[in-house]
Design a protein around this motif. Structure first.
Motif, mmCIF file in Angstrom:
data_model
loop_
_atom_site.group_PDB
_atom_site.id
_atom_site.type_symbol
_atom_site.label_atom_id
_atom_site.label_comp_id
_atom_site.label_asym_id
_atom_site.label_seq_id
_atom_site.Cartn_x
_atom_site.Cartn_y
_atom_site.Cartn_z
ATOM 1 N N ASP A 271 0.842 -1.192 0.000
ATOM 2 C CA ASP A 271 0.000 0.000 0.000
ATOM 3 C C ASP A 271 0.877 1.241 0.000
ATOM 4 O OD1 ASP A 271 -2.432 1.341 -0.054
ATOM 5 O OD2 ASP A 271 -2.532 1.528 2.118
ATOM 6 N N GLU A 273 0.757 5.660 0.908
ATOM 7 C CA GLU A 273 0.056 6.820 1.478
ATOM 8 C C GLU A 273 0.715 8.079 0.944
ATOM 9 O OE1 GLU A 273 -2.582 6.368 3.140
ATOM 10 O OE2 GLU A 273 -2.371 4.279 3.803
ATOM 11 N N TRP A 274 -0.107 9.086 0.709
ATOM 12 C CA TRP A 274 0.437 10.384 0.296
ATOM 13 C C TRP A 274 -0.489 11.493 0.785
ATOM 14 C CZ3 TRP A 274 -1.236 6.785 -3.405
ATOM 15 C CH2 TRP A 274 -2.442 7.070 -4.037
ATOM 16 N N ASP A 331 -1.615 2.511 -7.625
ATOM 17 C CA ASP A 331 -0.539 2.837 -6.692
ATOM 18 C C ASP A 331 0.826 2.739 -7.374
ATOM 19 O OD1 ASP A 331 -2.312 3.306 -4.698
ATOM 20 O OD2 ASP A 331 -1.811 1.562 -3.482
ATOM 21 N N LYS A 384 -11.425 3.377 9.241
ATOM 22 C CA LYS A 384 -10.974 4.371 8.270
ATOM 23 C C LYS A 384 -11.360 5.752 8.783
ATOM 24 C CE LYS A 384 -9.259 1.949 4.769
ATOM 25 N NZ LYS A 384 -7.929 2.175 4.183
ATOM 26 N N ARG A 388 -6.842 8.863 7.964
ATOM 27 C CA ARG A 388 -6.716 8.560 6.527
ATOM 28 C C ARG A 388 -6.317 9.788 5.724
ATOM 29 N NH1 ARG A 388 -11.698 6.159 2.832
ATOM 30 N NH2 ARG A 388 -10.504 5.777 0.932
ATOM 31 N N TRP A 392 0.634 13.009 5.684
ATOM 32 C CA TRP A 392 1.622 11.925 5.612
ATOM 33 C C TRP A 392 3.013 12.438 5.274
ATOM 34 C CZ3 TRP A 392 0.078 7.538 7.637
ATOM 35 C CH2 TRP A 392 -1.287 7.235 7.643
ATOM 36 N N GLN A 401 -0.661 7.144 12.984
ATOM 37 C CA GLN A 401 -0.414 7.095 11.541
ATOM 38 C C GLN A 401 0.354 5.833 11.155
ATOM 39 O OE1 GLN A 401 1.382 11.127 11.232
ATOM 40 N NE2 GLN A 401 -0.020 11.448 9.514
ATOM 41 N N TYR A 404 -1.905 2.790 11.454
ATOM 42 C CA TYR A 404 -2.869 2.771 10.355
ATOM 43 C C TYR A 404 -2.216 2.276 9.074
ATOM 44 C CZ TYR A 404 -5.952 4.642 6.699
ATOM 45 O OH TYR A 404 -6.764 4.780 5.596
ATOM 46 N N ALA A 405 -1.038 2.792 8.760
ATOM 47 C CA ALA A 405 -0.340 2.421 7.529
ATOM 48 C C ALA A 405 0.016 0.935 7.527
ATOM 49 C CB ALA A 405 0.917 3.272 7.366
ATOM 50 N N ASP A 408 -3.152 -1.370 6.968
ATOM 51 C CA ASP A 408 -3.654 -1.464 5.596
ATOM 52 C C ASP A 408 -2.897 -2.520 4.793
ATOM 53 O OD1 ASP A 408 -5.699 0.294 5.860
ATOM 54 O OD2 ASP A 408 -4.967 1.748 4.390
#
Length: 425
Positions: A271, A273-274, A331, A384, A388, A392, A401, A404-405, A408
């Motif tokens: 996954d 994140e941005w 992604d 979520k 979210r 990031w 954070q 959470y990352a 996922d």
């Protein structure tokens, strides 16, 4: 993912919708003449997330444009738009009283409306749309309601009630966030999630109809119960290896490469994140999450790197590596764009899209979200929340954070392993 229309694109609305909007605006201009605006309970529908229901406010326009407008509601149909908490409570009480006496579960179609702009991330729910029976719809206007009636919460949690709808898990999470309701039990016990394709369509576009995918087979529903002593929230509890320097990213990538060399095939939960900001769009990729098994997850903080380590690129291209996730191709494309790397070979050879795999194994054609797939396959709830859309790009990420990352990527791997264990028909 976030996507939008090009500036040159034009939206063409149906003629009946344009006239409906014009009629609503004309009504609003006559407030000074003493016209009762309570008959206009639903204004223009162009700003809502979902399709707008047909309401009596536009009856004159609908009569005038019967041939071009959407199908009208017949006199036998019941569409009630409720603005007062007492009215909402009364209707829910009526449904709640009928639920225990039914031999089969009471099916309720549920949908939420809220502004469909980028502000929807923080905008509050405008309307709760509840359908039951064949052509009975209730519209709860809740924009200015601070707290939902207790009887509504009891209704959606009732053991003899089943909720269904498009992206219903996301809607329930939104409902819980907006009105401070614990929806874990509802998601765990009161949803219809199965391998059978389900459609919602009626004269209000919302009654329940089942469509059999595998003709000749009995419909198989897979509800599950929520045990009180079980934590139903998905959370990665293994070891997290976090790095933000070029050297550490390279070293951790080498660790995973060694593992790939010593196995036949290595599935990796994957996954990205941005950061995303309104008016500016998507930022550069900030995190790369890779989960090789249930005990460890790697998090590469690459936002401040000008290039990716060669070892990480070799890992993505390794012939024994399979990256699995939801919308994973997008992604990989974003990762390639942001770091100016040609990853076309990864797109062609190293990806396993969870949505495609789920539809193949479950014999359906859903547009899965990760939260919905986690509930369906793992019987747990994927939180979520606001994290979210957090920043990031921060150099110092919070523990929430990071957790959470990692989660996922972790649940992506678990969903793949669970789906892959299902025997093909």
């Amino acid at each position: 993912m976030f996507s939008g229309m090009d500036e040159d694109d034009e939206i063409e609305f149906p003629e009946w919708m344009i006239q409906c909007s014009q009629a609503a605006k004309a009504v609003q201009t006559k407030t000074s003449e003493g016209r009762n605006l309570e008959q206009v309970q639903g204004s223009s529908s162009s700003g809502f997330k979902t399709r707008s229901p047909i309401v009596s406010s536009f009856s004159e326009v609908n009569e005038k444009n019967q041939r071009t407008a959407a199908p009208r509601v017949s006199q036998d149909d019941a569409v009630s738009s409720l603005q007062h908490v007492s009215d909402v409570a009364f209707e829910c009480e009526r449904l709640l009283n009928s639920a225990p006496s039914l031999q089969e579960p009471l099916l309720l179609g549920l949908d939420l409306d809220w502004p469909s702009t980028y502000a929807a991330i923080i905008a509050k729910t405008n309307t709760i749309h509840l359908c039951y029976g064949e052509n009975h719809c209730l519209l709860f206007e809740v924009l200015h309601v601070k707290k939902l009636p207790l009887v509504f919460i009891k209704l959606i949690k009732h053991p003899n009630v089943r909720l269904l709808g498009h992206n219903i898990i996301e809607d329930l999470l939104k409902l819980g966030k907006d009105f401070n309701i614990d929806v874990k039990q509802v998601i765990a016990s009161n949803l219809i999630l199965s391998s059978v394709e389900q459609k919602l369509s009626c004269k209000h576009r919302w009654s329940y109809q089942k469509t059999q995918v595998n003709h000749g087979e009995e419909e198989r529903f897979e509800p599950f119960t929520c045990e009180p002593d079980i934590d139903t929230t998905a959370q990665f509890r293994g070891r997290i290896k976090y790095c933000s320097s070029f050297e550490d990213c390279a070293a951790f990538s080498e660790e995973i490469l060694i593992r790939a060399d010593h196995c036949d095939q290595l599935p990796l939960g994957f996954d990205l994140e941005w950061p995303f900001r309104y008016g500016q769009g998507s930022g550069k990729v900030a995190l790369i999450q890779i989960c090789p098994d249930e005990s460890i997850c790697y998090i590469f903080h690459v936002f401040y790197l000008k290039s990716l380590p060669k070892a990480l690129i070799l890992l993505l291209r390794h012939p024994k590596v399979r990256l699995t996730g939801l919308n994973i191709a997008n992604d990989i494309r974003k990762l390639g764009r942001d770091f100016k790397i040609d990853l076309s070979d990864v797109l062609a050879n190293n990806l396993i899209e969870l949505c495609t795999l789920a539809n193949k194994k479950l014999h359906c054609s859903h547009r899965w979200s990760l939260a919905r797939l986690v509930v369906n396959q793992l019987k747990i709830y994927l939180d979520k929340g606001p994290v979210r859309v957090s920043n990031w790009a921060n150099k110092d990420l919070t523990k929430r954070q990071v957790a959470y990352a990692a989660t996922d990527a972790y649940v992506s791997l678990l969903c793949y392993l669970k789906l892959n264990s299902i025997q093909d028909a």
